[in-house]
Scaffold this active site. Structure first.
Site, PDB file in Angstrom:
ATOM      1  N   ASP A  81      47.368 -81.088  26.435  1.00  0.00           N
ATOM      2  CA  ASP A  81      46.302 -81.324  25.455  1.00  0.00           C
ATOM      3  C   ASP A  81      46.871 -82.064  24.261  1.00  0.00           C
ATOM      4  O   ASP A  81      48.034 -81.914  23.903  1.00  0.00           O
ATOM      5  CB  ASP A  81      45.654 -80.011  25.016  1.00  0.00           C
ATOM      6  N   ASP A  83      45.594 -83.495  20.254  1.00  0.00           N
ATOM      7  CA  ASP A  83      44.572 -83.482  19.205  1.00  0.00           C
ATOM      8  C   ASP A  83      44.656 -84.782  18.419  1.00  0.00           C
ATOM      9  O   ASP A  83      45.741 -85.174  17.982  1.00  0.00           O
ATOM     10  CB  ASP A  83      44.791 -82.295  18.254  1.00  0.00           C
ATOM     11  N   ASP A 137      41.356 -83.722  22.381  1.00  0.00           N
ATOM     12  CA  ASP A 137      40.331 -83.142  21.520  1.00  0.00           C
ATOM     13  C   ASP A 137      40.178 -84.001  20.278  1.00  0.00           C
ATOM     14  O   ASP A 137      41.173 -84.414  19.665  1.00  0.00           O
ATOM     15  CB  ASP A 137      40.712 -81.721  21.111  1.00  0.00           C
TER      16      ASP A 137
END
Length: 335
Positions: A81, A83, A137
Site C-alpha cells: 500500500d 499513501d 490511497d
C-alpha cells in the site's frame, strides 16, 4: 542463551522493500497523478488544481514486502500500500472550498477504471487497486492560510498534516539506531498473524509505528532491541488505564485507540502477549535452530530464517578458539 541477531537482520532484509519495488510503486504513483491532473484540466478547468504529497511508511522507509496471497482465481497478489495525499490549496477569493463529498466524488471520477478496476470509496480517501494486489490511497486535503484539513467523510474537516508525522519519525530515528527495523518487523508480524487468522484486526502500521517509537529500547543487537521494545509496549498498554495511543502530531492529543471495541482490544493484547512470551522463550533457548523455530512457527512465518543447529555455548567456544588462534604471534623465520 541464543542471540538471533543474524537471523533478525536476514529477516529484516527479506521484508524490506527493495529498490526495484520502490521504483515500480513510484511509477504507479506518477501515472496516477498524471491521470488526476488530466481529468481536472479537462473537467474542472476553473477549479483549484490538485497538488500531491507522498506520505506514510514510504517516506519513513518502513514499508514491508507483504506475504503473497492468492485470489479466487489463483493469481498471486502482493498487497503493498502507498499513501499519496491530494492537496487543494486556496490562493485567492475565486477559489472555492467544495464540500467533502464533492472532493471525494471528483477524485473518484478522476481515477475511475485507471487500472481496469473500480476505485473504492473510503471514509478518509479514494483507493485505487492495481492488478497485482497493491493499492494507492488518496486522502484529500484542503490548505488555507497555512492550515491543512483532511476531508473526512464521517467526521468532517479535520486539521491534519501528514508531513508532520513522517518528519517526527525520521527525527526520532536519528537517535534510535534500530527503530526502522523494529517497525518493519512489527509490520511483518502483523501481516503473518492476520494472514493466518483473518478474524484478527491488529493495529495499523501507523499505530504500531507510534507504539514502537514511544517505547523503543536501545540494545547492542536487533534481537534484544526488538524483544525489549515489545516488552515495553506490552507493559505500557497493560498498566492501569494504559490502553491508549496518542497521535504525536496534528491533531494533537488524539487517542487513535479510542474507537477500539473490547473484542479488538482483547485480541490485540493477547496476540501481543504471545509475541512477547515467544521472544522471551526464544532468548532463553540455547540452540539457535530451536530458538528461531519458536519465532518462525508462531510469530513471523517462513520468511524468518532458521538458525544453525548449534548451541550458543558451542558457538561461543568456537569463536573464542578462532580469535585465540588469530592472536598467536607467528615465530620468527628460522626459529
Amino acid at each position: 542463551m541464543a542471540v538471533l541477531n543474524k537471523e533478525y537482520n536476514k529477516f529484516d532484509k527479506e521484508i524490506k522493500l527493495n529498490d526495484s519495488r520502490k521504483e515500480s510503486l513510484k511509477k504507479s504513483r506518477k501515472e496516477l497523478r498524471k491521470k488526476i491532473k488530466k481529468w481536472f484540466k479537462e473537467n474542472k478547468p476553473n477549479e483549484i488544481k490538485p497538488k500531491f504529497g507522498s506520505q506514510g511508511s514510504f517516506e519513513m522507509n518502513t514499508t514491508v514486502n507483504p506475504i503473497v496471497v492468492k485470489d479466487d482465481e489463483g493469481n498471486s497478489l502482493k498487497k503493498y500500500d502507498l499513501d499519496d495525499g491530494v492537496y487543494f490549496i486556496y490562493k485567492n477569493e475565486e477559489d472555492t472550498k467544495q464540500s467533502i463529498n464533492t472532493w471525494h466524488d471528483w477524485i473518484f471520477k478522476a481515477t475511475e477504471n485507471h487500472t481496469g478496476k473500480d476505485s473504492i470509496r473510503k471514509t478518509t480517501c479514494v483507493r485505487v487497486v492495481f492488478a497485482n494486489g497493491h493499492h494507492i490511497d488518496l486522502p484529500i486535503y484542503y490548505k488555507e492560510d497555512g492550515v491543512i484539513e483532511l476531508a473526512h467523510k464521517s467526521k468532517g474537516w479535520l486539521e491534519s498534516d501528514p508531513k508532520e508525522f513522517y518528519e517526527w519519525f525520521n527525527d526520532k530515528k536519528k537517535t534510535r539506531s534500530r527503530l526502522e527495523a523494529i517497525v518493519r518487523c512489527l509490520k511483518a508480524w502483523k501481516n503473518f498473524r492476520e494472514t493466518n487468522n483473518t478474524n484478527l484486526n491488529l493495529p495499523s502500521g501507523f499505530e504500531l509505528t507510534i507504539l514502537a517509537t514511544n517505547n523503543y529500547v536501545e540494545a547492542d543487537n536487533l534481537d534484544e532491541a526488538f524483544r525489549e521494545t515489545v516488552k515495553a509496549i506490552d507493559a505500557e498498554l497493560n498498566r492501569y488505564n494504559g490502553f491508549k495511543c496518542y497521535r504525536p502530531t496534528t491533531p494533537s492529543n488524539e487517542d487513535v485507540f479510542e474507537n477500539y471495541s473490547e473484542t479488538r482490544k482483547s485480541n490485540f493484547l493477547n496476540t501481543l502477549r504471545s509475541l512477547k512470551n515467544d521472544c522471551i522463550k526464544a532468548s532463553e533457548e540455547s540452540n539457535f535452530k530451536i530458538a528461531s523455530e519458536i519465532l518462525r512457527n508462531n510469530q513471523f512465518g517462513i520468511r524468518f530464517p532458521l538458525g544453525e543447529d548449534k548451541d550458543e555455548k558451542f558457538k561461543s567456544n568456537s569463536l573464542k578458539k578462532s580469535l585465540g588462534a588469530a592472536m598467536v604471534k607467528p615465530k620468527p623465520y628460522g626459529y
